[in-house]
Design a protein around this motif. Sequence first.
Motif, PDB file in Angstrom:
ATOM      1  N   ARG A   1       1.009  -1.022  -0.182  1.00 52.90           N
ATOM      2  CA  ARG A   1       0.209  -0.369  -0.045  1.00 52.90           C
ATOM      3  C   ARG A   1       0.712   1.336   0.142  1.00 52.90           C
ATOM      4  NH1 ARG A   1      -2.316   2.926   3.158  1.00 52.90           N
ATOM      5  NH2 ARG A   1      -1.583   2.372   5.272  1.00 52.90           N
ATOM      6  N   GLU A   2       1.896   1.054   0.274  1.00 53.99           N
ATOM      7  CA  GLU A   2       2.854   2.863   0.527  1.00 53.99           C
ATOM      8  C   GLU A   2       3.171   2.316  -0.390  1.00 53.99           C
ATOM      9  OE1 GLU A   2       3.228   4.519   2.769  1.00 53.99           O
ATOM     10  OE2 GLU A   2       1.849   3.694   4.356  1.00 53.99           O
ATOM     11  N   LYS A   3       4.098   1.759  -1.121  1.00 58.28           N
ATOM     12  CA  LYS A   3       4.413   1.764  -2.620  1.00 58.28           C
ATOM     13  C   LYS A   3       3.483   1.867  -3.374  1.00 58.28           C
ATOM     14  CE  LYS A   3       8.025  -2.342  -1.597  1.00 58.28           C
ATOM     15  NZ  LYS A   3       8.513  -3.384  -2.231  1.00 58.28           N
ATOM     16  N   LEU A   4       2.397   1.605  -3.619  1.00 52.03           N
ATOM     17  CA  LEU A   4       1.140   1.811  -4.228  1.00 52.03           C
ATOM     18  C   LEU A   4       0.731   3.357  -4.286  1.00 52.03           C
ATOM     19  CD1 LEU A   4      -1.379  -0.770  -4.155  1.00 52.03           C
ATOM     20  CD2 LEU A   4       0.234  -0.144  -6.090  1.00 52.03           C
ATOM     21  N   LYS A   5       0.817   4.019  -2.617  1.00 53.73           N
ATOM     22  CA  LYS A   5       0.718   5.107  -2.615  1.00 53.73           C
ATOM     23  C   LYS A   5       1.916   6.195  -3.165  1.00 53.73           C
ATOM     24  CE  LYS A   5      -0.135   8.797   1.735  1.00 53.73           C
ATOM     25  NZ  LYS A   5      -0.346   8.057   3.387  1.00 53.73           N
ATOM     26  N   ARG A   6       3.442   5.805  -2.951  1.00 56.64           N
ATOM     27  CA  ARG A   6       4.311   6.629  -3.629  1.00 56.64           C
ATOM     28  C   ARG A   6       4.336   6.553  -5.427  1.00 56.64           C
ATOM     29  NH1 ARG A   6       7.265   4.133   0.756  1.00 56.64           N
ATOM     30  NH2 ARG A   6       7.797   2.790  -0.703  1.00 56.64           N
ATOM     31  N   GLU A   7       3.611   5.702  -6.184  1.00 58.51           N
ATOM     32  CA  GLU A   7       3.024   5.133  -7.124  1.00 58.51           C
ATOM     33  C   GLU A   7       2.708   6.383  -7.549  1.00 58.51           C
ATOM     34  OE1 GLU A   7       4.212   4.478 -10.958  1.00 58.51           O
ATOM     35  OE2 GLU A   7       5.421   3.944  -8.658  1.00 58.51           O
ATOM     36  N   GLN A   8       1.020   6.384  -6.704  1.00 55.93           N
ATOM     37  CA  GLN A   8       0.211   6.956  -7.337  1.00 55.93           C
ATOM     38  C   GLN A   8       0.397   8.914  -6.868  1.00 55.93           C
ATOM     39  OE1 GLN A   8      -3.170   6.352  -4.632  1.00 55.93           O
ATOM     40  NE2 GLN A   8      -4.514   8.351  -5.393  1.00 55.93           N
ATOM     41  N   GLU A   9       0.825   9.053  -5.632  1.00 56.62           N
ATOM     42  CA  GLU A   9       1.339  10.312  -5.703  1.00 56.62           C
ATOM     43  C   GLU A   9       2.298  10.290  -6.850  1.00 56.62           C
ATOM     44  OE1 GLU A   9       4.068  10.364  -1.680  1.00 56.62           O
ATOM     45  OE2 GLU A   9       1.937  10.477  -1.236  1.00 56.62           O
ATOM     46  N   ARG A  10       3.269   9.966  -7.709  1.00 53.70           N
ATOM     47  CA  ARG A  10       4.059   9.874  -8.729  1.00 53.70           C
ATOM     48  C   ARG A  10       3.797  10.453  -9.815  1.00 53.70           C
ATOM     49  NH1 ARG A  10       7.692   6.203  -6.174  1.00 53.70           N
ATOM     50  NH2 ARG A  10       7.317   4.381  -7.691  1.00 53.70           N
ATOM     51  N   LEU A  11       2.596   9.501  -9.567  1.00 60.04           N
ATOM     52  CA  LEU A  11       1.703   9.175 -10.731  1.00 60.04           C
ATOM     53  C   LEU A  11       0.457  10.418 -11.331  1.00 60.04           C
ATOM     54  CD1 LEU A  11       0.133   5.841 -11.330  1.00 60.04           C
ATOM     55  CD2 LEU A  11       2.036   6.982 -13.066  1.00 60.04           C
ATOM     56  N   GLU A  12       0.122  11.301  -9.576  1.00 58.34           N
ATOM     57  CA  GLU A  12      -0.797  12.899  -9.215  1.00 58.34           C
ATOM     58  C   GLU A  12       0.227  13.607 -10.184  1.00 58.34           C
ATOM     59  OE1 GLU A  12      -1.627  12.683  -5.572  1.00 58.34           O
ATOM     60  OE2 GLU A  12      -3.600  11.462  -6.339  1.00 58.34           O
ATOM     61  N   GLU A  13       2.112  13.615  -9.382  1.00 58.73           N
ATOM     62  CA  GLU A  13       2.264  14.917  -9.938  1.00 58.73           C
ATOM     63  C   GLU A  13       3.334  15.388 -11.197  1.00 58.73           C
ATOM     64  OE1 GLU A  13       6.142  14.125  -8.270  1.00 58.73           O
ATOM     65  OE2 GLU A  13       5.120  14.812  -6.232  1.00 58.73           O
ATOM     66  N   ARG A  14       2.747  13.768 -12.139  1.00 58.32           N
ATOM     67  CA  ARG A  14       3.237  13.282 -14.042  1.00 58.32           C
ATOM     68  C   ARG A  14       2.417  13.598 -14.321  1.00 58.32           C
ATOM     69  NH1 ARG A  14       4.495   7.637 -16.784  1.00 58.32           N
ATOM     70  NH2 ARG A  14       4.554   8.789 -19.089  1.00 58.32           N
ATOM     71  N   ILE A  15       0.246  12.904 -13.940  1.00 60.99           N
ATOM     72  CA  ILE A  15      -0.639  13.595 -14.670  1.00 60.99           C
ATOM     73  C   ILE A  15      -0.564  15.354 -14.418  1.00 60.99           C
ATOM     74  CG2 ILE A  15      -3.232  14.210 -13.913  1.00 60.99           C
ATOM     75  CD1 ILE A  15      -3.023  10.875 -13.442  1.00 60.99           C
ATOM     76  N   ASP A  16       0.019  16.238 -13.477  1.00 62.30           N
ATOM     77  CA  ASP A  16      -0.703  17.743 -13.163  1.00 62.30           C
ATOM     78  C   ASP A  16       0.355  17.589 -14.604  1.00 62.30           C
ATOM     79  OD1 ASP A  16      -2.178  17.428 -11.432  1.00 62.30           O
ATOM     80  OD2 ASP A  16      -0.373  17.376  -9.617  1.00 62.30           O
ATOM     81  N   LYS A  17       1.509  17.533 -14.635  1.00 64.24           N
ATOM     82  CA  LYS A  17       2.939  18.108 -15.413  1.00 64.24           C
ATOM     83  C   LYS A  17       1.690  18.481 -17.113  1.00 64.24           C
ATOM     84  CE  LYS A  17       6.873  16.936 -12.473  1.00 64.24           C
ATOM     85  NZ  LYS A  17       8.075  16.442 -12.817  1.00 64.24           N
ATOM     86  N   LEU A  18       1.199  16.548 -16.859  1.00 68.61           N
ATOM     87  CA  LEU A  18       0.701  16.723 -18.495  1.00 68.61           C
ATOM     88  C   LEU A  18      -0.451  17.764 -18.595  1.00 68.61           C
ATOM     89  CD1 LEU A  18       0.519  12.611 -18.687  1.00 68.61           C
ATOM     90  CD2 LEU A  18       2.083  14.114 -19.941  1.00 68.61           C
ATOM     91  N   ARG A  19      -1.108  17.517 -17.773  1.00 63.30           N
ATOM     92  CA  ARG A  19      -1.835  19.062 -17.741  1.00 63.30           C
ATOM     93  C   ARG A  19      -1.818  19.818 -17.933  1.00 63.30           C
ATOM     94  NH1 ARG A  19      -6.140  17.798 -12.546  1.00 63.30           N
ATOM     95  NH2 ARG A  19      -7.114  15.263 -13.802  1.00 63.30           N
ATOM     96  N   VAL A  20      -0.758  20.670 -17.397  1.00 67.70           N
ATOM     97  CA  VAL A  20      -0.257  21.671 -17.590  1.00 67.70           C
ATOM     98  C   VAL A  20       0.192  21.886 -19.080  1.00 67.70           C
ATOM     99  CG1 VAL A  20       2.037  23.070 -16.741  1.00 67.70           C
ATOM    100  CG2 VAL A  20       0.033  22.366 -15.371  1.00 67.70           C
ATOM    101  N   SER A  21       0.769  20.286 -19.430  1.00 68.96           N
ATOM    102  CA  SER A  21       1.820  20.570 -20.599  1.00 68.96           C
ATOM    103  C   SER A  21       0.631  20.566 -21.557  1.00 68.96           C
ATOM    104  CB  SER A  21       2.496  19.263 -21.292  1.00 68.96           C
ATOM    105  OG  SER A  21       2.897  19.099 -22.232  1.00 68.96           O
TER     106      SER A  21
END
Length: 433
Positions: A173-193
């Motif tokens: 769950r911790e790994k998935l949480k960190r992965e989710q945070e990385r994905l959310e950051e990537r999603i935000d960057k993709l949204r901005v892009s």
Amino acid sequence: MEEKGDKSESVHASCPGFGRLCMRQSSMEHTNKTSPSKDVSSDRNNVDAEHIISKIRSKATSKLLEHVKQIVLMNPIERLPLFKVELEKLIDAFTEYGIDPSPLKVKVDKLMMDIASYNSMQSACSRMIASEVQHQRLADNKSRLDRAFNLQTAEKCQYESLSDSLASLENRREKLKREQERLEERIDKLRVSISGSGIKIDEHKIAVDRLLKQKIEISKTPVLTSKDAKTMKKLKDSLESQCNGFKDFTLGFVTYAYFIILSTSFTTIHGLFSEKSPLSLSALQMEKHTRLHFYFHDTQSGQNPTAIRIVMPPNKPVDSFGTTFITDDPLTEKPEASSKLVGRAQGIYAFASQHDSVLLMVLNFAFIEGMYNGSTLSILGRNPFKNAMREIPIVGGSGVFRYARGYALARTFSFNPKTGDAVVQYNVSVLHY
């Protein structure tokens, strides 16, 4: 004495003939005392009475024995001590008939003692069990203990297995949480892009439209022939020769004109200085093109709204024609309200259409970040806010943006229809000196 009288009465009640006989005997004895002349007849009567009395006594004794026998035999052994008092009364009643009750009393007492001993022995034995039963119970108890121990061991192993599974799940769950945070950051960057790409696409579309217009104008322009080219070359050579001869004259003239301008730049009017506009130097400066990207947070809800309604038509909904808001909205680098603040949007906007969702925007973007700190851009124009992309003209500026002109492309990033809160992405393209 009263107890004895009661016993005799009970015996008399059980043998009513014996009572009548006693009364008859007493009357006969009284008669004998009063009439001694009748001795012969009285002796006969006495013999008969004694015979009758002995017969009645034997019957009474038999009845008493039957009563004692009935009490002893008809009741359970455990209940006989409850009848001990009644048996003693019956045994004492034998003395009234001249019979010694000692043997019977000894037997009854011995019976009571044996019953008490039996009851005590039974109560003691009731707390004991046979050895076979004891061994069987111990064996059953041991088997139950073994089953309970095996069950406890199995449950312990299951508990340890579940604990390990839970720990692995927590790690996952911790790994998935960190992965989710990385994905959310990537999603935000993709949204901005993506939003930046969309804006660039829109800008390219505007540029393509402009080039298409230029193409149409070029296509309408007459074609330069070889004759025209030769004529242009002759004129160019002539102008170059004239320019070379004009250089010496220009240097002296510029120096002369500079002193004339300085001497006539200011004049006194009523004792005050008024500035006359000197020669424009804008042609000597370089025009700059600046692009800005930020997010506009318009908040109408909560305890500290940044947009407040100041005009509300009567009996109309909030988004009706004429509704006006005054704003002091923050401008940030990213869509999150907690991101870096780069300025504020201050001004008013109003619903300016009776049929469409259109706003009139009269705003100043006051910047506080970097080299733009203290500078402003002013926008004035129509904002059809339900469109995916809106273009609003920039009509001026201050500070770094003096003589600014350009446009702002607005795209809605998020909107809450219940509260009216909105986040709008702005891409500004402005020309200034």
